[in-house]
Design a protein around this motif. Structure first.
Motif, PDB file in Angstrom:
ATOM      1  N   TYR A 379       0.838  -1.204   0.000  1.00 19.97           N
ATOM      2  CA  TYR A 379       0.000   0.000   0.000  1.00 19.97           C
ATOM      3  C   TYR A 379       0.870   1.251   0.000  1.00 19.97           C
ATOM      4  N   VAL A 380       0.469   2.237  -0.793  1.00 22.21           N
ATOM      5  CA  VAL A 380       1.019   3.590  -0.710  1.00 22.21           C
ATOM      6  C   VAL A 380      -0.163   4.476  -0.330  1.00 22.21           C
ATOM      7  N   LEU A 381      -0.158   4.944   0.916  1.00 20.89           N
ATOM      8  CA  LEU A 381      -1.266   5.758   1.411  1.00 20.89           C
ATOM      9  C   LEU A 381      -0.860   7.229   1.423  1.00 20.89           C
ATOM     10  N   HIS A 382      -1.699   8.062   0.866  1.00 22.95           N
ATOM     11  CA  HIS A 382      -1.371   9.483   0.792  1.00 22.95           C
ATOM     12  C   HIS A 382      -2.301  10.303   1.685  1.00 22.95           C
ATOM     13  N   LYS A 383      -1.793  11.427   2.130  1.00 23.06           N
ATOM     14  CA  LYS A 383      -2.591  12.325   2.966  1.00 23.06           C
ATOM     15  C   LYS A 383      -3.224  13.429   2.121  1.00 23.06           C
ATOM     16  N   MET A 384      -3.945  14.280   2.784  1.00 23.35           N
ATOM     17  CA  MET A 384      -4.766  15.283   2.110  1.00 23.35           C
ATOM     18  C   MET A 384      -3.938  16.324   1.372  1.00 23.35           C
ATOM     19  N   VAL A 385      -4.590  16.956   0.407  1.00 26.55           N
ATOM     20  CA  VAL A 385      -4.012  18.075  -0.321  1.00 26.55           C
ATOM     21  C   VAL A 385      -4.864  19.309  -0.030  1.00 26.55           C
ATOM     22  N   THR A 386      -4.221  20.373   0.434  1.00 22.11           N
ATOM     23  CA  THR A 386      -4.903  21.650   0.641  1.00 22.11           C
ATOM     24  C   THR A 386      -4.561  22.561  -0.527  1.00 22.11           C
ATOM     25  N   VAL A 387      -5.559  23.169  -1.132  1.00 22.53           N
ATOM     26  CA  VAL A 387      -5.348  24.039  -2.291  1.00 22.53           C
ATOM     27  C   VAL A 387      -5.439  25.498  -1.861  1.00 22.53           C
ATOM     28  N   MET A 388      -4.385  26.255  -2.202  1.00 24.45           N
ATOM     29  CA  MET A 388      -4.359  27.691  -1.929  1.00 24.45           C
ATOM     30  C   MET A 388      -4.381  28.459  -3.251  1.00 24.45           C
ATOM     31  N   LYS A 389      -5.152  29.528  -3.278  1.00 19.88           N
ATOM     32  CA  LYS A 389      -5.231  30.364  -4.481  1.00 19.88           C
ATOM     33  C   LYS A 389      -5.498  31.795  -4.033  1.00 19.88           C
ATOM     34  N   ASN A 390      -4.691  32.718  -4.583  1.00 17.46           N
ATOM     35  CA  ASN A 390      -4.800  34.125  -4.193  1.00 17.46           C
ATOM     36  C   ASN A 390      -4.654  34.291  -2.677  1.00 17.46           C
ATOM     37  N   GLY A 391      -3.796  33.455  -2.104  1.00 17.14           N
ATOM     38  CA  GLY A 391      -3.508  33.563  -0.686  1.00 17.14           C
ATOM     39  C   GLY A 391      -4.540  32.981   0.245  1.00 17.14           C
ATOM     40  N   GLU A 392      -5.558  32.334  -0.294  1.00 16.30           N
ATOM     41  CA  GLU A 392      -6.609  31.766   0.537  1.00 16.30           C
ATOM     42  C   GLU A 392      -6.846  30.306   0.186  1.00 16.30           C
ATOM     43  N   GLU A 393      -7.289  29.542   1.181  1.00 15.32           N
ATOM     44  CA  GLU A 393      -7.602  28.142   0.939  1.00 15.32           C
ATOM     45  C   GLU A 393      -8.885  28.020   0.122  1.00 15.32           C
ATOM     46  N   ARG A 426       1.167  17.507 -11.845  1.00 15.10           N
ATOM     47  CA  ARG A 426       1.872  16.221 -11.717  1.00 15.10           C
ATOM     48  C   ARG A 426       3.130  16.378 -10.862  1.00 15.10           C
ATOM     49  N   PHE A 427       3.942  17.381 -11.179  1.00 14.05           N
ATOM     50  CA  PHE A 427       5.211  17.550 -10.467  1.00 14.05           C
ATOM     51  C   PHE A 427       4.964  17.866  -8.999  1.00 14.05           C
ATOM     52  N   PHE A 428       4.056  18.813  -8.749  1.00 16.47           N
ATOM     53  CA  PHE A 428       3.790  19.210  -7.374  1.00 16.47           C
ATOM     54  C   PHE A 428       3.282  18.034  -6.536  1.00 16.47           C
ATOM     55  N   LEU A 429       2.382  17.235  -7.104  1.00 19.23           N
ATOM     56  CA  LEU A 429       1.717  16.200  -6.316  1.00 19.23           C
ATOM     57  C   LEU A 429       2.594  14.988  -6.022  1.00 19.23           C
ATOM     58  N   ILE A 430       3.765  14.885  -6.678  1.00 19.48           N
ATOM     59  CA  ILE A 430       4.693  13.821  -6.276  1.00 19.48           C
ATOM     60  C   ILE A 430       5.925  14.395  -5.587  1.00 19.48           C
ATOM     61  N   SER A 431       5.930  15.694  -5.345  1.00 17.04           N
ATOM     62  CA  SER A 431       7.142  16.330  -4.836  1.00 17.04           C
ATOM     63  C   SER A 431       7.307  16.219  -3.320  1.00 17.04           C
ATOM     64  N   ARG A 432       6.365  15.562  -2.670  1.00 17.84           N
ATOM     65  CA  ARG A 432       6.479  15.282  -1.242  1.00 17.84           C
ATOM     66  C   ARG A 432       6.172  13.809  -1.003  1.00 17.84           C
ATOM     67  N   LYS A 433       6.662  13.281   0.111  1.00 15.83           N
ATOM     68  CA  LYS A 433       6.323  11.899   0.464  1.00 15.83           C
ATOM     69  C   LYS A 433       4.812  11.767   0.540  1.00 15.83           C
ATOM     70  N   ALA A 434       4.318  10.634   0.087  1.00 14.31           N
ATOM     71  CA  ALA A 434       2.871  10.435   0.024  1.00 14.31           C
ATOM     72  C   ALA A 434       2.215  10.558   1.389  1.00 14.31           C
ATOM     73  N   ASP A 435       2.910  10.158   2.441  1.00 15.37           N
ATOM     74  CA  ASP A 435       2.282  10.146   3.766  1.00 15.37           C
ATOM     75  C   ASP A 435       2.395  11.482   4.491  1.00 15.37           C
ATOM     76  N   THR A 436       2.743  12.545   3.771  1.00 13.77           N
ATOM     77  CA  THR A 436       2.752  13.882   4.352  1.00 13.77           C
ATOM     78  C   THR A 436       1.673  14.726   3.696  1.00 13.77           C
ATOM     79  N   GLU A 437       1.063  15.613   4.480  1.00 17.19           N
ATOM     80  CA  GLU A 437       0.060  16.503   3.909  1.00 17.19           C
ATOM     81  C   GLU A 437       0.752  17.507   2.996  1.00 17.19           C
ATOM     82  N   PHE A 438       0.020  17.959   1.985  1.00 13.57           N
ATOM     83  CA  PHE A 438       0.638  18.820   0.981  1.00 13.57           C
ATOM     84  C   PHE A 438      -0.234  20.044   0.725  1.00 13.57           C
ATOM     85  N   VAL A 439       0.404  21.200   0.688  1.00 15.66           N
ATOM     86  CA  VAL A 439      -0.289  22.436   0.346  1.00 15.66           C
ATOM     87  C   VAL A 439       0.053  22.790  -1.093  1.00 15.66           C
ATOM     88  N   PHE A 440      -0.944  22.757  -1.951  1.00 19.41           N
ATOM     89  CA  PHE A 440      -0.752  23.092  -3.362  1.00 19.41           C
ATOM     90  C   PHE A 440      -1.097  24.566  -3.550  1.00 19.41           C
TER      91      PHE A 440
END
Length: 584
Positions: A379-393, A426-440
């Protein structure tokens, strides 16, 4: 260091050890000794460290440092060491540190130029069949950002396995059975009847996105929709025909997901329907196999699986008292089919909310006792992705109703350019370990500066293309350049980074960690940019030196191109110049 050079050094150690272990119990197993070569933590200690003397000192009843000293002398005396090992010394209690000859390091340039797109690929997976399941979204709505992270991870992981010689099948598992599909059908039916969210008649559990209204309108218009596999579905227009609505809505959303995946550049080899497990009797067969194996029991009208016998914290219900199966049962049946289809390795890329199913699925597969190995599937389990745009979630997509879609992210990140948006996502979403949360951060994805990691890497590729175009010579002739002239520190850094590419790919595959590729590409791009500003390749008056440096740049371009292709990102030959960078 290249794999072939490592093998040569291992052979040198074996040759040096042969007279030392002669007549001992180690002699018959000399060729099977695990001689590990590692990079020293401190680069000043050399290029390679080996602790074989410390391993063998006890069985040989000798001092490890004395043994290391004998090994160093014998290794340097071997004819094969000439041109490969520059020096060797003993450190600490018996570590052996080697320095690789300059010519051996420089040879990576010629190897890259000769192998081209094949550079970095290995053969360790030959004869093995892997199935990598990812995305596997319920056909109840558009793909959300979490599905996008799965798509990026799963596709890159598939490419990593293919690069090592595995026969890989990319599979999408459709959860097209159960409560969520029934909710989809009733939601579309309510819209077809003219109701909308907020109306008294609107079902409390219904899906509220605008896409439900679109499906209802097309169903009433009797339109025909098709998914990438399966039969087309035509809306009957009959509001009371809930089965027709269900079939039309599922096919409609599968088609939508197909389009999202196409925009993302992801293709699947196979689609597997959960409903087929029931229709073909595979679920019943799996349950019966477990009953026959004596690993179940009945209690309070339910059928239980003894998962505690296989490491789970408590036994699990398989068949509820109402006769329905719990959700992990079809998963067991599905993975039994994966094994029977000949896949010796199965990998599932899923959200971290699936963590609780791992123990019970594996327990079921072990309990059925058909030869499935422990730990199957991976299993490769990934955590959530938070999307920021114009400085806001950003939390809501109007069309989806409650989440940001993959299509939103691609369109925002490319500012209308699908290729640019796909590359960034694509690049951003693999640029961190899958089991860490990611802010896009969409704002970062749109930048044309070194703050944007994908731009930074792609610009390194484009910069080399520009330099070679300005040179105007025959690139094929650069393989003949005098590489011995590459002696500057920046050149040593690039040579080392190029040599590390194959080993990095192997590690990324073994650890199921595609983020290593993104990390590597950023580091390689950084080495290239630093080299460019330190040594203007086209301004060298020394023609042989200019050609050697252009050969190094060409090899770097090839490795950048190989790595980007592996993770599904384009390698532009021209790009908008970063405003903070000096003109060429």
């Amino acid at each position: 260091m290249l794999a072939q050079q490592k093998q040569q050094i291992v052979a040198l150690f074996q040759a040096a050890l042969a007279p030392i272990v002669a007549g001992t119990d180690l002699a018959p197993t000399l060729q099977q000794l695990n001689i590990v070569l590692e990079r020293p933590r401190d680069p000043s200690h050399g290029d390679i460290a080996c602790n074989i003397a410390m391993q063998l000192a006890k069985p040989l009843k000798t001092n490890p440092r004395e043994l290391a000293t004998r090994l160093v002398a014998a290794l340097l005396a071997e004819p094969g060491a000439a041109g490969l090992v520059e020096s060797a010394d003993v450190a600490g209690p018996g570590f052996i540190n080697l320095r690789v000859a300059a010519g051996a390091k420089q040879s990576v340039v010629r190897t890259v130029l000769e192998q081209g797109s094949a550079f970095g690929r290995g053969t360790s997976g030959q004869g093995h069949h892997a199935i990598i399941e990812f995305v596997s979204a319920n056909p109840t709505g558009p793909l959300h950002v979490g599905h996008g992270r799965q798509a990026a991870l799963g596709d890159a992981l598939s490419s990593l396995f293919e690069a090592q010689g595995h026969d890989v099948t990319r599979e999408f598992y459709y959860n097209d059975a159960g409560v969520q599909i029934a909710t989809l059908a009733t939601s579309v039916q309510a819209r077809a009847r003219g109701f909308k969210p907020g109306d008294a008649e609107w079902p409390e559990s219904a899906y509220n996105g605008d896409y439900i209204a679109e499906i209802a309108a097309d169903f009433l218009a009797r339109k025909t929709v098709s998914a990438s596999d399966g039969q087309p579905a035509t809306g009957s227009g009959i509001v009371e025909d809930i089965e027709s609505i269900r079939r039309f809505a599922v096919t409609y959303l599968r088609n939508e997901q197909d389009q999202d995946l196409q925009a993302f550049g992801v293709k699947f080899d196979n689609y597997y329907l959960e409903s087929s497990l029931y229709a073909d009797g595979k679920v019943e067969q799996a349950v019966q196999a477990l009953v026959d194996a004596g690993v179940t029991y009945e209690q309070e009208g339910a059928l239980w699986l003894k998962t505690t016998d296989y490491g789970d914290d408590k036994d699990r219900v398989m068949r509820k008292s109402d006769g329905g199966y719990t959700y992990f049962v079809p998963d067991v049946a599905y993975h039994m089919q994966k094994f029977r289809r000949g896949f010796d390795q199965a990998i599932n890329v899923q959200g971290s909310d699936h963590h609780g199913t791992i123990a019970r699925v594996r327990a079921g597969l072990q309990a059925v006792n058909i030869g499935i190995p422990k730990g199957y599937p991976d299993y490769v389990l990934h955590k959530m992705v938070t999307v920021m745009k114009n400085g806001e979630e950003v939390k809501i997509s109007k069309r989806a109703g409650s989440y940001v879609t993959v299509r939103d992210l691609i369109e925002w990140s490319g500012n209308g350019d699908i290729t640019r948006g796909r590359d960034a996502v694509r690049f951003f979403l693999i640029s961190r370990k899958a089991d860490t949360e990611f802010v896009f951060d969409v704002d970062v994805a749109l930048k044309t500066s070194d703050e944007n990691p994908v731009y930074y890497v792609q610009y390194a590729h484009a910069r080399i293309c520009s330099a070679l175009a300005n040179w105007g010579g025959d690139e094929a002739q650069l393989v003949k350049a005098d590489l011995s002239l590459l002696a500057e520190p920046h050149e040593a850094g690039l040579l080392a980074k190029l040599s590390a590419y194959p080993e990095m790919l192997e590690r990324a595959k073994l650890e199921l960690s595609p983020h290593h590729v993104a990390f590597y590409l950023r580091e390689l791009a950084g080495e290239l940019h630093s080299y460019y500003f330190a040594h203007k390749w086209l301004l060298d008056d020394n023609e042989p030196l200019k050609l050697a440096r252009l050969a190094l740049a060409l090899a770097t371009r090839q490795v950048l191109r190989n790595g980007l292709a592996l993770i599904g990102v384009s390698a532009p030959t021209k790009m908008e110049r970063a405003p903070t960078e000096p003109q060429e």
